[in-house]
Design an enzyme around this catalytic site. Structure first.
Site, PDB file in Angstrom:
ATOM      1  N   ALA A  59      11.311   3.112  53.883  1.00 15.22           N
ATOM      2  CA  ALA A  59      11.755   4.045  54.924  1.00 15.22           C
ATOM      3  C   ALA A  59      11.246   3.574  56.283  1.00 15.22           C
ATOM      4  O   ALA A  59      10.056   3.298  56.442  1.00 15.22           O
ATOM      5  CB  ALA A  59      11.229   5.436  54.611  1.00 15.22           C
ATOM      6  N   GLY A  73      18.865  10.185  53.002  1.00 14.02           N
ATOM      7  CA  GLY A  73      19.275  11.594  52.917  1.00 14.02           C
ATOM      8  C   GLY A  73      18.673  12.252  51.695  1.00 14.02           C
ATOM      9  O   GLY A  73      19.282  13.151  51.107  1.00 14.02           O
ATOM     10  N   TYR A 111      13.310  15.040  53.366  1.00 17.83           N
ATOM     11  CA  TYR A 111      13.130  14.659  54.771  1.00 17.83           C
ATOM     12  C   TYR A 111      14.263  15.252  55.624  1.00 17.83           C
ATOM     13  O   TYR A 111      15.058  16.055  55.131  1.00 17.83           O
ATOM     14  CB  TYR A 111      12.991  13.133  54.877  1.00 17.83           C
ATOM     15  CG  TYR A 111      11.752  12.661  54.126  1.00 17.83           C
ATOM     16  CD1 TYR A 111      10.480  12.970  54.600  1.00 17.83           C
ATOM     17  CD2 TYR A 111      11.855  11.982  52.916  1.00 17.83           C
ATOM     18  CE1 TYR A 111       9.337  12.591  53.903  1.00 17.83           C
ATOM     19  CE2 TYR A 111      10.720  11.607  52.206  1.00 17.83           C
ATOM     20  CZ  TYR A 111       9.459  11.914  52.705  1.00 17.83           C
ATOM     21  OH  TYR A 111       8.333  11.553  52.007  1.00 17.83           O
ATOM     22  N   ARG A 135      16.275  14.294  36.521  1.00 18.67           N
ATOM     23  CA  ARG A 135      15.060  14.413  35.684  1.00 18.67           C
ATOM     24  C   ARG A 135      13.776  14.218  36.482  1.00 18.67           C
ATOM     25  O   ARG A 135      12.685  14.502  35.978  1.00 18.67           O
ATOM     26  CB  ARG A 135      15.101  13.385  34.557  1.00 18.67           C
ATOM     27  CG  ARG A 135      15.063  11.947  35.058  1.00 18.67           C
ATOM     28  CD  ARG A 135      15.234  10.956  33.928  1.00 18.67           C
ATOM     29  NE  ARG A 135      15.361   9.588  34.438  1.00 18.67           N
ATOM     30  CZ  ARG A 135      15.758   8.575  33.695  1.00 18.67           C
ATOM     31  NH1 ARG A 135      16.097   8.781  32.440  1.00 18.67           N
ATOM     32  NH2 ARG A 135      15.851   7.370  34.208  1.00 18.67           N
ATOM     33  N   GLY A 171      11.579   1.580  41.375  1.00 19.38           N
ATOM     34  CA  GLY A 171      10.526   1.775  42.355  1.00 19.38           C
ATOM     35  C   GLY A 171       9.209   1.220  41.867  1.00 19.38           C
ATOM     36  O   GLY A 171       8.838   0.068  42.118  1.00 19.38           O
TER      37      GLY A 171
HETATM   38  C1  LIG Z   1       4.766   4.231  46.636  1.00 21.49           C
HETATM   39  C2  LIG Z   1       6.123   4.858  46.728  1.00 21.49           C
HETATM   40  C3  LIG Z   1       6.784   4.865  47.939  1.00 21.49           C
HETATM   41  C4  LIG Z   1       8.081   5.396  48.045  1.00 21.49           C
HETATM   42  N1  LIG Z   1       8.744   5.334  49.239  1.00 21.49           N
HETATM   43  C5  LIG Z   1      10.033   5.720  49.312  1.00 21.49           C
HETATM   44  C6  LIG Z   1      10.771   5.536  50.511  1.00 21.49           C
HETATM   45  O1  LIG Z   1      10.297   4.978  51.508  1.00 21.49           O
HETATM   46  N2  LIG Z   1      12.066   5.962  50.519  1.00 21.49           N
HETATM   47  C7  LIG Z   1      12.645   6.561  49.434  1.00 21.49           C
HETATM   48  O2  LIG Z   1      13.824   6.935  49.500  1.00 21.49           O
HETATM   49  N3  LIG Z   1      11.966   6.717  48.296  1.00 21.49           N
HETATM   50  C8  LIG Z   1      10.700   6.296  48.202  1.00 21.49           C
HETATM   51  N4  LIG Z   1      10.023   6.404  47.011  1.00 21.49           N
HETATM   52  C9  LIG Z   1      10.750   6.829  45.818  1.00 21.49           C
HETATM   53  C10 LIG Z   1      11.244   5.598  45.033  1.00 21.49           C
HETATM   54  O3  LIG Z   1      12.210   4.876  45.775  1.00 21.49           O
HETATM   55  C11 LIG Z   1      11.868   6.009  43.681  1.00 21.49           C
HETATM   56  O4  LIG Z   1      12.989   6.814  43.902  1.00 21.49           O
HETATM   57  C12 LIG Z   1      10.859   6.731  42.808  1.00 21.49           C
HETATM   58  O5  LIG Z   1       9.641   5.998  42.736  1.00 21.49           O
HETATM   59  C13 LIG Z   1      11.389   6.929  41.394  1.00 21.49           C
HETATM   60  O6  LIG Z   1      11.758   5.692  40.851  1.00 21.49           O
HETATM   61  P1  LIG Z   1      10.810   4.908  39.791  1.00 21.49           P
HETATM   62  O7  LIG Z   1      10.677   5.828  38.601  1.00 21.49           O
HETATM   63  O8  LIG Z   1      11.602   3.650  39.444  1.00 21.49           O
HETATM   64  O9  LIG Z   1       9.523   4.617  40.448  1.00 21.49           O
HETATM   65  C14 LIG Z   1       8.711   5.942  46.893  1.00 21.49           C
HETATM   66  C15 LIG Z   1       8.026   5.958  45.686  1.00 21.49           C
HETATM   67  C16 LIG Z   1       6.758   5.422  45.590  1.00 21.49           C
HETATM   68  C17 LIG Z   1       6.067   5.420  44.249  1.00 21.49           C
END
Ligand SMILES: Cc1cc2nc3c(=O)[nH]c(=O)nc-3n(C[C@H](O)[C@H](O)[C@H](O)COP(=O)(O)O)c2cc1C
Length: 377
Positions: A65, A185, A189, A276, A327
């Site tokens: 972001a 979006g 936020y 989920r 992520g």
């Molecule tokens: C350390 C961290 C930072 C994140 N920063 C953002 C971000 O900048 N923008 C965003 O849309 N989601 C952000 N997320 C959410 C991730 O993009 C992702 O949707 C979330 O971790 C779930 O996916 P995962 O199970 O593969 O980790 C962040 C998540 C983590 C753990």
């Protein structure tokens, strides 16, 4: 049941995909991940290594972001894209990703009420759709708690300025060399503070009906599309999330309304967070699915949230998504696509260092598979 993907012979995640005019060699996308290592909002040289470690030839990466303006800031050391200094600082990072054949989108963001006066120009109140203050929220490992100031609702006359800030940030992203932008979006936020009825309490044309609540986000989409072209625009949405106290009474109606409206602009992709996901990191049982939105949307559909190799393969194999964004697993496994190809074990992630400011620890020091092979037993 046998896992048909376990042996590595059938890996839908590792098949090519064409997104607009761009050729992807696989479907494992780097999800946007805030790392709070851009001191004073300036992207730093250590991000060159971080992003290039996670780049594959023909892989899609979405940058963390990135603030569209000084009022967009909600946490410390988030990168910006509102000044020439930011554009120059992003360039070597983008170049490094391109040098390895990666495709790189920048996530453009405004935190809205998820902020405090210390991050705002002149110590003013953060802006939002509402004056409802967010309660303190745990972050990272959960031991850290963030507090937020009472926001000031944007007046109807200020909204065009915010739309313009998104437009200029998108232009700056292209000037820095990014292949496109992802409009943030999701996750409570600013844009979601307008979309969702548990937060938006406005009585003007930006509040009330679903159409009114989605007006501002769609005006942002339109402005960004007009500035850089629909083929370079994606959006991230999380209609089902309740993260940062931002929920909606009818998430499916919201998701469907948005994807149908987005179809009119012909944007490149829609990136949606799975129902989920109760919080950013917590996965629960859930009867809902993104399939109605996937079916209604005409462009590329990216899913994210709680995916591992097996259910990522299933999502692609069953045509529930075109691409899967990872992520936390991508954060801790810089060579995630290779590990998925080989069905190799994954490094655990350390949530204590998600948002710490060290330029190496918890950032660029997660080992590659080859490192493990090279180290003595
Ligand atoms: C350390 C961290 C930072 C994140 N920063 C953002 C971000 O900048 N923008 C965003 O849309 N989601 C952000 N997320 C959410 C991730 O993009 C992702 O949707 C979330 O971790 C779930 O996916 P995962 O199970 O593969 O980790 C962040 C998540 C983590 C753990």
């Amino acid at each position: 049941m046998t896992d048909i993907y376990a042996m590595g012979s059938v890996t839908p995640l590792l098949t090519p995909y064409k997104i607009g005019n761009l050729d992807l060699s696989h479907r494992v996308v780097l999800a946007p991940l805030t790392r709070q290592r851009s001191y004073n909002n300036v992207p730093q040289p250590h991000a060159v290594l971080y992003y290039s470690q996670r780049t594959t030839n023909g892989g899609l990466l979405i940058a963390e972001a990135t603030c569209i303006s000084p009022t967009a800031r909600g946490y410390g050391d988030i990168p910006g894209l509102w000044s020439e200094e930011h554009v120059h600082a992003w360039k070597p990072i983008v170049d490094a990703v391109h040098a390895k054949g990666g495709i790189f989108f920048c996530q453009i963001w405004h935190a809205g009420r998820v902020s405090n006066t210390c991050y705002q120009p002149n110590g003013e109140a953060p802006v939002s759709s509402t004056d409802k203050q967010l309660s303190p929220q745990p972050r990272g490992s959960g031991t850290e708690v963030n507090t937020f100031a009472k926001p000031r609702p944007l007046s109807i006359h200020e909204i065009p300025q915010l739309i313009n800030d998104f437009r200029l940030a998108a232009r700056n992203a292209i000037r820095a060399g990014f292949d496109g932008v992802e409009i943030h979006g999701a996750y409570g936020y600013l844009l979601e503070q307008f979309m969702k009825d548990k937060v938006n309490d406005r009585t003007d044309e930006y509040g009330g009906s679903l159409e009114n609540r989605c007006r501002f986000p769609l005006e942002v989409v339109e402005a960004v599309v007009n500035e850089i072209g629909a083929e370079r625009v994606g959006i991230r949405l999380s209609p089902y999330a309740e993260y940062l106290d931002c929920g909606d009474s009818n998430p499916e109606a919201l998701g469907l309304y948005m994807v149908n409206a987005l179809n009119k602009y012909g944007i490149l992709y829609c990136h949606m967070v799975e129902p989920r996901m109760i919080t950013v990191g917590e996965k629960g049982e859930c009867p809902h699915s993104l399939v109605p939105m996937r079916k209604a949307f005409n462009g590329t559909f990216i899913v994210a949230g709680g995916y591992d190799r097996e259910d990522g393969n299933k999502a692609i194999g069953e045509d529930r998504a075109d691409l899967v964004a990872y992520g936390r697993w991508f954060l801790s496994n810089p060579d995630l696509p290779k590990r998925f190809a080989l069905n190799a074990p994954l490094n655990e992630y350390n949530c204590q260092t998600f948002y710490t400011s060290d330029p190496v620890i918890g950032y660029t020091d997660y080992p590659f598979l080859d490192d493990a092979a090279a180290s003595p037993m």
